[in-house]
Scaffold this motif. Structure first.
Motif, PDB file in Angstrom:
ATOM      1  N   TRP A  45      40.678  70.112 -80.756  1.00 38.38           N
ATOM      2  CA  TRP A  45      41.601  70.964 -81.505  1.00 38.38           C
ATOM      3  C   TRP A  45      41.508  72.403 -81.015  1.00 38.38           C
ATOM      4  N   MET A  46      42.647  73.033 -80.831  1.00 38.07           N
ATOM      5  CA  MET A  46      42.705  74.457 -80.510  1.00 38.07           C
ATOM      6  C   MET A  46      43.127  75.207 -81.775  1.00 38.07           C
ATOM      7  N   ALA A  47      42.449  76.300 -82.074  1.00 38.62           N
ATOM      8  CA  ALA A  47      42.788  77.115 -83.236  1.00 38.62           C
ATOM      9  C   ALA A  47      43.579  78.336 -82.774  1.00 38.62           C
ATOM     10  N   GLU A  48      44.567  78.705 -83.539  1.00 34.01           N
ATOM     11  CA  GLU A  48      45.408  79.858 -83.221  1.00 34.01           C
ATOM     12  C   GLU A  48      44.852  81.102 -83.911  1.00 34.01           C
ATOM     13  N   HIS A  49      44.592  82.141 -83.126  1.00 32.34           N
ATOM     14  CA  HIS A  49      44.154  83.431 -83.673  1.00 32.34           C
ATOM     15  C   HIS A  49      44.821  84.540 -82.879  1.00 32.34           C
ATOM     16  N   HIS A  50      45.184  85.596 -83.580  1.00 27.87           N
ATOM     17  CA  HIS A  50      45.880  86.724 -82.953  1.00 27.87           C
ATOM     18  C   HIS A  50      45.123  88.026 -83.207  1.00 27.87           C
ATOM     19  N   GLY A  51      45.249  88.937 -82.260  1.00 28.01           N
ATOM     20  CA  GLY A  51      44.713  90.289 -82.432  1.00 28.01           C
ATOM     21  C   GLY A  51      43.204  90.358 -82.479  1.00 28.01           C
ATOM     22  N   THR A  60      48.764  78.959 -78.583  1.00 29.01           N
ATOM     23  CA  THR A  60      48.148  77.652 -78.802  1.00 29.01           C
ATOM     24  C   THR A  60      48.819  76.528 -78.012  1.00 29.01           C
ATOM     25  N   ALA A  61      50.131  76.439 -78.069  1.00 34.25           N
ATOM     26  CA  ALA A  61      50.830  75.348 -77.384  1.00 34.25           C
ATOM     27  C   ALA A  61      50.591  75.399 -75.875  1.00 34.25           C
ATOM     28  N   VAL A  62      50.558  76.588 -75.319  1.00 31.36           N
ATOM     29  CA  VAL A  62      50.316  76.731 -73.876  1.00 31.36           C
ATOM     30  C   VAL A  62      48.899  76.267 -73.540  1.00 31.36           C
ATOM     31  N   LEU A  63      47.948  76.665 -74.361  1.00 30.21           N
ATOM     32  CA  LEU A  63      46.558  76.284 -74.112  1.00 30.21           C
ATOM     33  C   LEU A  63      46.344  74.782 -74.311  1.00 30.21           C
ATOM     34  N   ILE A  64      47.039  74.190 -75.279  1.00 29.73           N
ATOM     35  CA  ILE A  64      46.960  72.744 -75.466  1.00 29.73           C
ATOM     36  C   ILE A  64      47.457  72.029 -74.205  1.00 29.73           C
ATOM     37  N   GLY A  65      48.533  72.509 -73.611  1.00 23.18           N
ATOM     38  CA  GLY A  65      49.032  71.932 -72.364  1.00 23.18           C
ATOM     39  C   GLY A  65      48.016  72.039 -71.245  1.00 23.18           C
ATOM     40  N   HIS A  66      47.339  73.175 -71.178  1.00 24.15           N
ATOM     41  CA  HIS A  66      46.311  73.381 -70.156  1.00 24.15           C
ATOM     42  C   HIS A  66      45.178  72.365 -70.329  1.00 24.15           C
ATOM     43  N   VAL A  67      44.714  72.197 -71.557  1.00 24.29           N
ATOM     44  CA  VAL A  67      43.618  71.260 -71.823  1.00 24.29           C
ATOM     45  C   VAL A  67      44.069  69.816 -71.573  1.00 24.29           C
ATOM     46  N   ALA A  68      45.248  69.470 -72.050  1.00 30.30           N
ATOM     47  CA  ALA A  68      45.746  68.101 -71.876  1.00 30.30           C
ATOM     48  C   ALA A  68      45.924  67.759 -70.400  1.00 30.30           C
ATOM     49  N   ALA A  69      46.271  68.738 -69.590  1.00 30.25           N
ATOM     50  CA  ALA A  69      46.461  68.499 -68.154  1.00 30.25           C
ATOM     51  C   ALA A  69      45.139  68.250 -67.434  1.00 30.25           C
ATOM     52  N   THR A  70      44.022  68.664 -68.037  1.00 26.44           N
ATOM     53  CA  THR A  70      42.726  68.501 -67.372  1.00 26.44           C
ATOM     54  C   THR A  70      41.905  67.355 -67.945  1.00 26.44           C
ATOM     55  N   THR A  71      42.452  66.652 -68.944  1.00 25.19           N
ATOM     56  CA  THR A  71      41.763  65.524 -69.557  1.00 25.19           C
ATOM     57  C   THR A  71      42.650  64.287 -69.450  1.00 25.19           C
ATOM     58  N   SER A  72      42.095  63.126 -69.824  1.00 28.63           N
ATOM     59  CA  SER A  72      42.910  61.920 -69.701  1.00 28.63           C
ATOM     60  C   SER A  72      42.968  61.068 -70.964  1.00 28.63           C
ATOM     61  N   ARG A  73      41.926  61.108 -71.808  1.00 28.97           N
ATOM     62  CA  ARG A  73      41.903  60.224 -72.974  1.00 28.97           C
ATOM     63  C   ARG A  73      41.802  60.958 -74.307  1.00 28.97           C
ATOM     64  N   ARG A  75      42.423  63.173 -77.459  1.00 29.19           N
ATOM     65  CA  ARG A  75      43.658  63.673 -78.082  1.00 29.19           C
ATOM     66  C   ARG A  75      43.518  65.171 -78.291  1.00 29.19           C
ATOM     67  N   VAL A  76      44.513  65.923 -77.887  1.00 31.47           N
ATOM     68  CA  VAL A  76      44.471  67.383 -77.949  1.00 31.47           C
ATOM     69  C   VAL A  76      45.540  67.857 -78.919  1.00 31.47           C
ATOM     70  N   GLY A  77      45.168  68.782 -79.793  1.00 39.29           N
ATOM     71  CA  GLY A  77      46.137  69.274 -80.768  1.00 39.29           C
ATOM     72  C   GLY A  77      45.746  70.623 -81.318  1.00 39.29           C
ATOM     73  N   ALA A  78      46.500  71.053 -82.314  1.00 37.75           N
ATOM     74  CA  ALA A  78      46.281  72.357 -82.940  1.00 37.75           C
ATOM     75  C   ALA A  78      45.517  72.185 -84.240  1.00 37.75           C
ATOM     76  N   GLY A  79      44.506  73.018 -84.425  1.00 41.32           N
ATOM     77  CA  GLY A  79      43.796  73.043 -85.693  1.00 41.32           C
ATOM     78  C   GLY A  79      44.652  73.676 -86.774  1.00 41.32           C
ATOM     79  N   GLY A  80      45.708  74.326 -86.373  1.00 40.46           N
ATOM     80  CA  GLY A  80      46.648  74.954 -87.302  1.00 40.46           C
ATOM     81  C   GLY A  80      47.549  75.905 -86.548  1.00 40.46           C
ATOM     82  N   ILE A  81      48.780  75.977 -86.976  1.00 38.96           N
ATOM     83  CA  ILE A  81      49.745  76.923 -86.406  1.00 38.96           C
ATOM     84  C   ILE A  81      50.213  77.805 -87.558  1.00 38.96           C
ATOM     85  N   MET A  82      50.177  79.093 -87.356  1.00 44.86           N
ATOM     86  CA  MET A  82      50.590  80.035 -88.399  1.00 44.86           C
ATOM     87  C   MET A  82      52.109  80.178 -88.382  1.00 44.86           C
ATOM     88  N   LEU A  83      52.780  79.350 -89.163  1.00 40.90           N
ATOM     89  CA  LEU A  83      54.248  79.328 -89.162  1.00 40.90           C
ATOM     90  C   LEU A  83      54.893  80.652 -89.541  1.00 40.90           C
TER      91      LEU A  83
END
Length: 102
Positions: A45-51, A60-73, A75-83
């Motif tokens: 899980w990637m957590a979103e934090h600003h400032g 977060t979404a960009v970093l999730i893509g980076h992690v998913a591209a370097t792994t294979s099995r 599951r990669v996701g967000a610990g939370g997105i600040m809507l």
């Protein structure tokens, strides 16, 4: 490798080490995700934090893509997105695209 009986996960903020930079933090995040995957962890899980100067996980979404591209099995996701900071439609499109890619 056998998976742990308890489905362990990692929650990562992509911390920037003292004297380091965001690029190094992103490389360490990818290394940690691969290591967690090799140990049988189920989710990353990637957590979103600003400032926060010591945290590199604002896009977060960009970093999730980076992690998913370097792994294979794992599951990669967000610990939370600040809507309040994002359009819900954009987040839905980003994560839908990530799900299709990975």
């Amino acid at each position: 490798m056998t998976r742990p009986s308890i489905p362990f996960s990692v929650l990562d903020l992509a911390p920037i080490a003292e004297g380091g930079n965001a690029a190094e933090a992103f490389a360490h995040t990818a290394d940690l995700a691969r290591h967690a995957e090799s140990l049988g962890y189920r989710r990353y899980w990637m957590a979103e934090h600003h400032g926060m100067p010591g945290i590199a996980s604002a896009a977060t979404a960009v970093l999730i893509g980076h992690v998913a591209a370097t792994t294979s099995r794992i599951r990669v996701g967000a610990g939370g997105i600040m809507l309040p900071n994002h359009s819900p439609l954009v987040i839905a499109e980003q994560f839908g695209t990530l799900a299709t890619l990975y």
